[in-house]
Scaffold this motif. Structure first.
Motif, PDB file in Angstrom:
ATOM      1  N   SER A  10     -34.726 -24.136 -31.474  1.00  0.00           N
ATOM      2  CA  SER A  10     -33.491 -23.499 -31.710  1.00  0.00           C
ATOM      3  C   SER A  10     -32.673 -22.952 -30.616  1.00  0.00           C
ATOM      4  N   ARG A  11     -33.583 -23.133 -29.321  1.00  0.00           N
ATOM      5  CA  ARG A  11     -33.202 -22.671 -27.922  1.00  0.00           C
ATOM      6  C   ARG A  11     -32.423 -23.691 -27.212  1.00  0.00           C
ATOM      7  N   ILE A  12     -31.788 -23.294 -26.157  1.00  0.00           N
ATOM      8  CA  ILE A  12     -30.878 -24.028 -25.427  1.00  0.00           C
ATOM      9  C   ILE A  12     -31.585 -23.617 -23.970  1.00  0.00           C
ATOM     10  N   LYS A  14     -32.395 -23.928 -19.906  1.00  0.00           N
ATOM     11  CA  LYS A  14     -31.368 -23.951 -18.832  1.00  0.00           C
ATOM     12  C   LYS A  14     -32.051 -24.645 -17.534  1.00  0.00           C
ATOM     13  N   TYR A  49     -28.854 -33.933 -22.349  1.00  0.00           N
ATOM     14  CA  TYR A  49     -30.187 -33.756 -22.526  1.00  0.00           C
ATOM     15  C   TYR A  49     -31.198 -34.786 -22.310  1.00  0.00           C
ATOM     16  N   ASP A  76     -26.698 -24.234 -18.681  1.00  0.00           N
ATOM     17  CA  ASP A  76     -27.188 -25.157 -19.502  1.00  0.00           C
ATOM     18  C   ASP A  76     -26.230 -26.073 -20.142  1.00  0.00           C
ATOM     19  N   SER A  78     -25.267 -26.437 -23.635  1.00  0.00           N
ATOM     20  CA  SER A  78     -24.898 -25.885 -24.933  1.00  0.00           C
ATOM     21  C   SER A  78     -25.394 -26.708 -26.128  1.00  0.00           C
ATOM     22  N   HIS A  79     -26.606 -27.358 -26.101  1.00  0.00           N
ATOM     23  CA  HIS A  79     -26.924 -28.032 -26.851  1.00  0.00           C
ATOM     24  C   HIS A  79     -28.626 -27.726 -27.335  1.00  0.00           C
ATOM     25  N   HIS A  80     -28.711 -27.171 -28.510  1.00  0.00           N
ATOM     26  CA  HIS A  80     -29.832 -26.961 -29.028  1.00  0.00           C
ATOM     27  C   HIS A  80     -31.194 -28.003 -29.035  1.00  0.00           C
ATOM     28  N   ILE A  81     -32.355 -27.675 -28.703  1.00  0.00           N
ATOM     29  CA  ILE A  81     -33.353 -28.517 -28.467  1.00  0.00           C
ATOM     30  C   ILE A  81     -33.414 -29.337 -29.966  1.00  0.00           C
ATOM     31  N   TRP A  84     -31.584 -32.561 -29.882  1.00  0.00           N
ATOM     32  CA  TRP A  84     -31.923 -33.852 -28.989  1.00  0.00           C
ATOM     33  C   TRP A  84     -32.310 -34.890 -29.662  1.00  0.00           C
TER      34      TRP A  84
END
Length: 173
Positions: A10-12, A14, A49, A76, A78-81, A84
């Motif tokens: 849920s992280r983005i 950098k 990504y 970053d 702005s796209h959560h893992i 991807w």
């Protein structure tokens, strides 16, 4: 206990802002919106990504773990893992979310995490995820550095059809 993979995904993450113009704009398609509306202009990656993932694995395989210097600006895209590689509603695109699992497994293997302390509640899941993200950003920074150095050495290197595969599989021991 929360699921560490879910928190991590849920992280983005950098990357160093020095690579924004040098690599991300050079190697990924420009513009927002749908993939079909973006300008190709000979770009190698459809999304930012994808370059990030490639740089991570390049740094991992070459053991280039370079922390982003503390004074350097991080950015970053702005796209959560967790998103991807997802196919979404695009029929012409293949799903490659399995790479998230491989990245996570590599991060767990390469990050010094005391899982006994985590199980005892001495450290939190968020602290563990912070360490995983730091490791991820360091390997990615190492990979981006290698790509930048290769482009400086040979600006046409990545124009070859198998350049990205060749570069990641080169033996550098």
């Amino acid at each position: 206990m929360e699921n560490i993979f879910d928190i991590w995904s849920s992280r983005i993450p950098k990357y160093s802002s020095e690579f924004s113009d040098k690599l991300f704009q050079l190697m990924t398609k420009k513009g927002g919106g749908s993939e079909k509306s973006r300008v190709d202009l000979g770009k190698h990656f459809t999304n930012n990504y994808e370059l990030y993932m490639y740089a991570f694995f390049l740094g991992l395989y070459r053991n280039e773990n370079i922390a982003i210097p503390s004074g350097q600006k991080k950015v970053d895209f702005s796209h959560h893992i967790q998103y991807w590689g997802s196919k979404g509603n695009r029929l012409y695109r293949k799903d490659f979310t399995k790479l998230q699992d491989f990245m996570f497994m590599a991060l767990v293997a390469k990050t010094d995490v005391d899982f006994i302390a985590l199980d005892k509640g001495e450290i939190s899941e968020k602290e563990v995820v912070k360490d995983l993200i730091n490791t991820m950003e360091s390997f990615t920074n190492g990979g981006l550095t290698l790509i930048q150095e290769k482009i400086e050495d040979n600006p046409n290197f990545f124009l070859q059809p198998t350049a990205f595969l060749d570069f990641i599989t080169e033996n550098h021991e």
